[in-house]
Design a protein around this motif. Sequence first.
Motif, PDB file in Angstrom:
ATOM      1  N   ARG A 149       0.843  -1.191   0.000  1.00 18.99           N
ATOM      2  CA  ARG A 149       0.000   0.000   0.000  1.00 18.99           C
ATOM      3  C   ARG A 149       0.885   1.251   0.000  1.00 18.99           C
ATOM      4  O   ARG A 149       0.571   2.250  -0.631  1.00 18.99           O
ATOM      5  CB  ARG A 149      -0.897  -0.010   1.237  1.00 18.99           C
ATOM      6  CG  ARG A 149      -2.156   0.791   1.063  1.00 18.99           C
ATOM      7  CD  ARG A 149      -3.104   0.456   2.180  1.00 18.99           C
ATOM      8  NE  ARG A 149      -2.732   1.181   3.367  1.00 18.99           N
ATOM      9  CZ  ARG A 149      -3.390   2.255   3.816  1.00 18.99           C
ATOM     10  NH1 ARG A 149      -4.442   2.678   3.188  1.00 18.99           N
ATOM     11  NH2 ARG A 149      -3.001   2.890   4.878  1.00 18.99           N
ATOM     12  N   ARG A 150       1.988   1.170   0.720  1.00 17.36           N
ATOM     13  CA  ARG A 150       2.919   2.312   0.746  1.00 17.36           C
ATOM     14  C   ARG A 150       3.651   2.440  -0.585  1.00 17.36           C
ATOM     15  O   ARG A 150       3.812   3.531  -1.106  1.00 17.36           O
ATOM     16  CB  ARG A 150       3.943   2.123   1.856  1.00 17.36           C
ATOM     17  CG  ARG A 150       3.258   2.068   3.195  1.00 17.36           C
ATOM     18  CD  ARG A 150       4.132   2.584   4.280  1.00 17.36           C
ATOM     19  NE  ARG A 150       3.283   3.006   5.384  1.00 17.36           N
ATOM     20  CZ  ARG A 150       3.655   3.866   6.308  1.00 17.36           C
ATOM     21  NH1 ARG A 150       4.844   4.400   6.255  1.00 17.36           N
ATOM     22  NH2 ARG A 150       2.839   4.205   7.270  1.00 17.36           N
ATOM     23  N   ASP A 153       1.410   3.996  -3.237  1.00 19.75           N
ATOM     24  CA  ASP A 153       0.786   5.309  -3.002  1.00 19.75           C
ATOM     25  C   ASP A 153       1.084   6.229  -4.189  1.00 19.75           C
ATOM     26  O   ASP A 153       2.213   6.311  -4.676  1.00 19.75           O
ATOM     27  CB  ASP A 153       1.342   5.923  -1.715  1.00 19.75           C
ATOM     28  CG  ASP A 153       0.559   7.158  -1.299  1.00 19.75           C
ATOM     29  OD1 ASP A 153      -0.259   7.038  -0.391  1.00 19.75           O
ATOM     30  OD2 ASP A 153       0.767   8.233  -1.898  1.00 19.75           O
ATOM     31  N   LEU A 175      -3.827   2.565  -6.646  1.00 21.45           N
ATOM     32  CA  LEU A 175      -4.898   2.077  -5.772  1.00 21.45           C
ATOM     33  C   LEU A 175      -6.040   3.082  -5.644  1.00 21.45           C
ATOM     34  O   LEU A 175      -7.006   2.835  -4.948  1.00 21.45           O
ATOM     35  CB  LEU A 175      -4.344   1.770  -4.379  1.00 21.45           C
ATOM     36  CG  LEU A 175      -3.321   0.649  -4.299  1.00 21.45           C
ATOM     37  CD1 LEU A 175      -2.729   0.555  -2.912  1.00 21.45           C
ATOM     38  CD2 LEU A 175      -3.957  -0.682  -4.681  1.00 21.45           C
ATOM     39  N   THR A 176      -5.914   4.238  -6.277  1.00 28.30           N
ATOM     40  CA  THR A 176      -6.885   5.285  -6.014  1.00 28.30           C
ATOM     41  C   THR A 176      -7.846   5.522  -7.164  1.00 28.30           C
ATOM     42  O   THR A 176      -8.735   6.350  -7.057  1.00 28.30           O
ATOM     43  CB  THR A 176      -6.183   6.604  -5.683  1.00 28.30           C
ATOM     44  OG1 THR A 176      -5.231   6.855  -6.695  1.00 28.30           O
ATOM     45  CG2 THR A 176      -5.494   6.524  -4.350  1.00 28.30           C
ATOM     46  N   LEU A 260      -4.999  -3.598   1.469  1.00 29.77           N
ATOM     47  CA  LEU A 260      -4.629  -2.714   0.356  1.00 29.77           C
ATOM     48  C   LEU A 260      -5.641  -1.609   0.109  1.00 29.77           C
ATOM     49  O   LEU A 260      -5.278  -0.439  -0.020  1.00 29.77           O
ATOM     50  CB  LEU A 260      -4.467  -3.525  -0.928  1.00 29.77           C
ATOM     51  CG  LEU A 260      -3.138  -4.230  -1.158  1.00 29.77           C
ATOM     52  CD1 LEU A 260      -3.233  -5.075  -2.418  1.00 29.77           C
ATOM     53  CD2 LEU A 260      -2.000  -3.240  -1.291  1.00 29.77           C
ATOM     54  N   THR A 261      -6.919  -1.964   0.002  1.00 23.84           N
ATOM     55  CA  THR A 261      -7.902  -0.971  -0.438  1.00 23.84           C
ATOM     56  C   THR A 261      -9.182  -0.952   0.381  1.00 23.84           C
ATOM     57  O   THR A 261     -10.026  -0.094   0.158  1.00 23.84           O
ATOM     58  CB  THR A 261      -8.336  -1.244  -1.888  1.00 23.84           C
ATOM     59  OG1 THR A 261      -8.913  -2.546  -1.924  1.00 23.84           O
ATOM     60  CG2 THR A 261      -7.184  -1.171  -2.844  1.00 23.84           C
ATOM     61  N   PRO A 265     -11.376   1.826  -4.125  1.00 20.54           N
ATOM     62  CA  PRO A 265     -12.282   2.962  -4.021  1.00 20.54           C
ATOM     63  C   PRO A 265     -13.600   2.708  -4.758  1.00 20.54           C
ATOM     64  O   PRO A 265     -13.592   2.105  -5.821  1.00 20.54           O
ATOM     65  CB  PRO A 265     -11.499   4.082  -4.704  1.00 20.54           C
ATOM     66  CG  PRO A 265     -10.523   3.400  -5.586  1.00 20.54           C
ATOM     67  CD  PRO A 265     -10.234   2.073  -4.997  1.00 20.54           C
TER      68      PRO A 265
ATOM     69  N   ASN B 250      -7.640   6.575  -0.332  1.00 22.01           N
ATOM     70  CA  ASN B 250      -7.032   5.346   0.182  1.00 22.01           C
ATOM     71  C   ASN B 250      -6.418   5.564   1.568  1.00 22.01           C
ATOM     72  O   ASN B 250      -5.714   4.715   2.072  1.00 22.01           O
ATOM     73  CB  ASN B 250      -5.965   4.877  -0.816  1.00 22.01           C
ATOM     74  CG  ASN B 250      -5.692   3.394  -0.727  1.00 22.01           C
ATOM     75  OD1 ASN B 250      -6.562   2.638  -0.317  1.00 22.01           O
ATOM     76  ND2 ASN B 250      -4.500   2.985  -1.073  1.00 22.01           N
ATOM     77  N   TRP B 251      -6.649   6.731   2.152  1.00 18.09           N
ATOM     78  CA  TRP B 251      -6.006   7.056   3.417  1.00 18.09           C
ATOM     79  C   TRP B 251      -6.926   6.870   4.614  1.00 18.09           C
ATOM     80  O   TRP B 251      -8.090   7.260   4.584  1.00 18.09           O
ATOM     81  CB  TRP B 251      -5.552   8.520   3.426  1.00 18.09           C
ATOM     82  CG  TRP B 251      -4.274   8.756   2.683  1.00 18.09           C
ATOM     83  CD1 TRP B 251      -3.377   7.821   2.250  1.00 18.09           C
ATOM     84  CD2 TRP B 251      -3.751  10.023   2.269  1.00 18.09           C
ATOM     85  NE1 TRP B 251      -2.330   8.433   1.599  1.00 18.09           N
ATOM     86  CE2 TRP B 251      -2.538   9.767   1.600  1.00 18.09           C
ATOM     87  CE3 TRP B 251      -4.189  11.330   2.412  1.00 18.09           C
ATOM     88  CZ2 TRP B 251      -1.755  10.798   1.069  1.00 18.09           C
ATOM     89  CZ3 TRP B 251      -3.413  12.348   1.879  1.00 18.09           C
ATOM     90  CH2 TRP B 251      -2.212  12.082   1.212  1.00 18.09           C
ATOM     91  N   THR B 252      -6.354   6.340   5.687  1.00 16.20           N
ATOM     92  CA  THR B 252      -7.040   6.338   6.971  1.00 16.20           C
ATOM     93  C   THR B 252      -6.637   7.624   7.695  1.00 16.20           C
ATOM     94  O   THR B 252      -5.780   8.361   7.230  1.00 16.20           O
ATOM     95  CB  THR B 252      -6.593   5.147   7.836  1.00 16.20           C
ATOM     96  OG1 THR B 252      -5.194   5.297   8.087  1.00 16.20           O
ATOM     97  CG2 THR B 252      -6.837   3.842   7.141  1.00 16.20           C
ATOM     98  N   ASP B 255      -2.988   7.649   8.345  1.00 11.63           N
ATOM     99  CA  ASP B 255      -2.192   8.006   7.156  1.00 11.63           C
ATOM    100  C   ASP B 255      -2.152   9.516   6.996  1.00 11.63           C
ATOM    101  O   ASP B 255      -1.118  10.090   6.649  1.00 11.63           O
ATOM    102  CB  ASP B 255      -2.804   7.395   5.884  1.00 11.63           C
ATOM    103  CG  ASP B 255      -2.733   5.886   5.876  1.00 11.63           C
ATOM    104  OD1 ASP B 255      -1.760   5.348   6.430  1.00 11.63           O
ATOM    105  OD2 ASP B 255      -3.646   5.260   5.324  1.00 11.63           O
TER     106      ASP B 255
END
Lengths: 316, 419
Positions: A149-150, A153, A175-176, A260-261, A265, B250-252, B255
């Motif tokens: 996930r990092r 980004d 991932l977005t 991961l997601t 989204p 995708n952020w909490t 994050d």
Amino acid sequence: MTTSTVTAPPSAAAGKPAAPDPARARRRRRLAQWGFVAPAVVFMLLFFGYPLVRNVVMSFQHYTPKTFFTGEAPFNGVDNWSSVFRDALFGKALWHTLVFTAGSLLGQFCIGLALAVFFNRRFPLGGVLRSLILLPWLVPMVVSGIVWRRILDQDTGVLNAFLDTLGLGGGTPWLTSPGMALLSVILVNIWIGIPFNMVILYGGLQEIPKELYEAASLDGASAWRAFRSVTLPMLKPVITVVLVLGFMSTVKILDLILALTDGGPADATQTLGTLTYQNSFVELDFGAGAVVGNVLILISAVFAVFYLRANRTEGK
Amino acid sequence: MTAHPTVAARHPRGRARRTVSSLATAAVLVASAALTGCAEQRDDDVYTVLNSSTDETYHRWDAEAMARCGKQLGVTVEQQSVPASQVMTKALRMASSKSLPDVVQFDASEMPVFAEAGGLVDLRTLGLSTDHVPDGIVDFGSYRGTYYGAARSVNTLALFYNKDVLAEAGVRTPATWDELREAARELTHGKRYGLALSAGGAEDGVFQFTPFMWSNGGDERELDSPEVVEALDFWKALLKDGSLSRSTVNWTQADVNDQFMAGNAAMMINGPWQVETLNSDPSLNWGIAEIPVPEAGADSVAPLGGAVLTVPRTGDDERQRTAGRIVACLTSEKEQLTYALNSWMVPADERAAARWRARVPELDALADQVAAARSRTAQLGAGWPAVSLALQSAFQSALTGQSSEAALKRAQQRATSGN
């Protein structure tokens, strides 16, 4: 044991006919045999049969948080099933599951096979490299999920920074973007699955007698021809195992996607696994969760039958 | 057996019987182990609290508070901590095996589900008073008018900003949406975004969307109303300006805090639970303000967050009464102040809150925000999770291209159809 030996009166043994009734002896032997099988049967019924049946029953019940207190879960016919099937999200999740499974298997298998063939020949550092490729297998699924996930980004991820330095355009929304997320998740899962495929296929390759390749080359077969006509047919049983086991573990994917997601989204990475989780543990609608779970079990069962079939024909 | 082959051979039935009896013994052993696992032996003087204090600091603070209260009441109070997302399922499982703990600390948005299932005791019948608790926080711990959950502290969201970055750019702390949009645009520079917030596919994102929805007059009962559409359009505008990272979906909230601390965002929407982490970097000069409102003069309505202490129905009146006294002690003015000063959250009790304000004036904005904050489940109760899921999907769709109107219309349909 000792007590029974002592208490057994010798006269009783002497009083019996010398040759015991054969039918009776057989019955006793059978009974003893069943005694050895029984623990396994009890274990299977308790830990596999019961949850399975329970899950099927639950999918026909109105099972809510209240049920945990009252123990009452009224049957509601096919209500759960029809409401799950009518939900547009179920269709989406089913489709995503199929794409995810097919894509993952294809990628894992092809790359795994290529690497297995590559490492099948001896060369310096081959063993070291082979064990390095095993690394993804050692990393827990959730950990690889968080690390990826990092990496993926969009702004601060290493992958985009790397692509940027190569001049390949940095801002890929791995991932977005709903259009991209499923593909990214599949790619990560391929990365995770390669070692398993490689190890099993490598083992299969080691079993193929070298003489077959000698014979093939004497017949003038090219490397490609040898691969197609010797390697693949000889590897077939192993391939079946790899694909079926891969299918089973891929179709029920949950942890990787949550890390991961979270299914997003916009539900772009919802699969049957995440949908079960969401129904049961977020919405606490256990009946609906059980329905999706049953669909998953059904799909897996179909492939398990294929697997058993394939194994049986191999045995003959 | 090998020592006496002849005897064994002469008694085949005895052997079979022994096999069967050893199996039976094993079965009995397994069954009794399972049963003792279910019917938990309650120790008369030992009380358990199920909570989500899995962080070392929170676990320690709670352990200390429970030790003090236990001493006062002459009992031992033990805590059992599980991750926040598992408190509900764990409590449900314990309910079905009749082994509920004496006190459960639920997230306030989850409490209605457990209350509706009939699992909680009315705290007023246990003698807990709400005299010094503001109405909003009494409602926060109530379901259908019954007071089931006592809060030790509450929290909410606020606008955190990097004082140095704002001063350098000559930007004033924004108070309205227009100012926020303008400030975020000016502060966006190079790798740094003007604002960071969480629009992730979990409760975090919904929590962050509510202040925009509510301050604009929108409501969770009508997700496709023009007010909610407008709020979502505002988020879209921030994204379109480039003031928000596209990764925001995708952020909490954690994050978001990381991004802010790394200097990748000049401002962020976040809560006081991040203060401990923020303070671990002494070079970071941060301040907080109320979340900007659509028009100057409008109320900034933020969501109330935090946990409530509840007493589940264990069927043992005597133990329930003692559990009530434990909750009363943990939520006493003194304990609230200690807990709030540790955790940077706002005490629920008015008197404790006043003393807390005097001790940490830098968090004044937060205390003001809490005073006007609203509970997420006040309107929908146990129906909240379904609406929350629909809303998550909607703002993610909108932020990734769909029109706010279409996304919210779909969300409203999904929420009402129950799927």
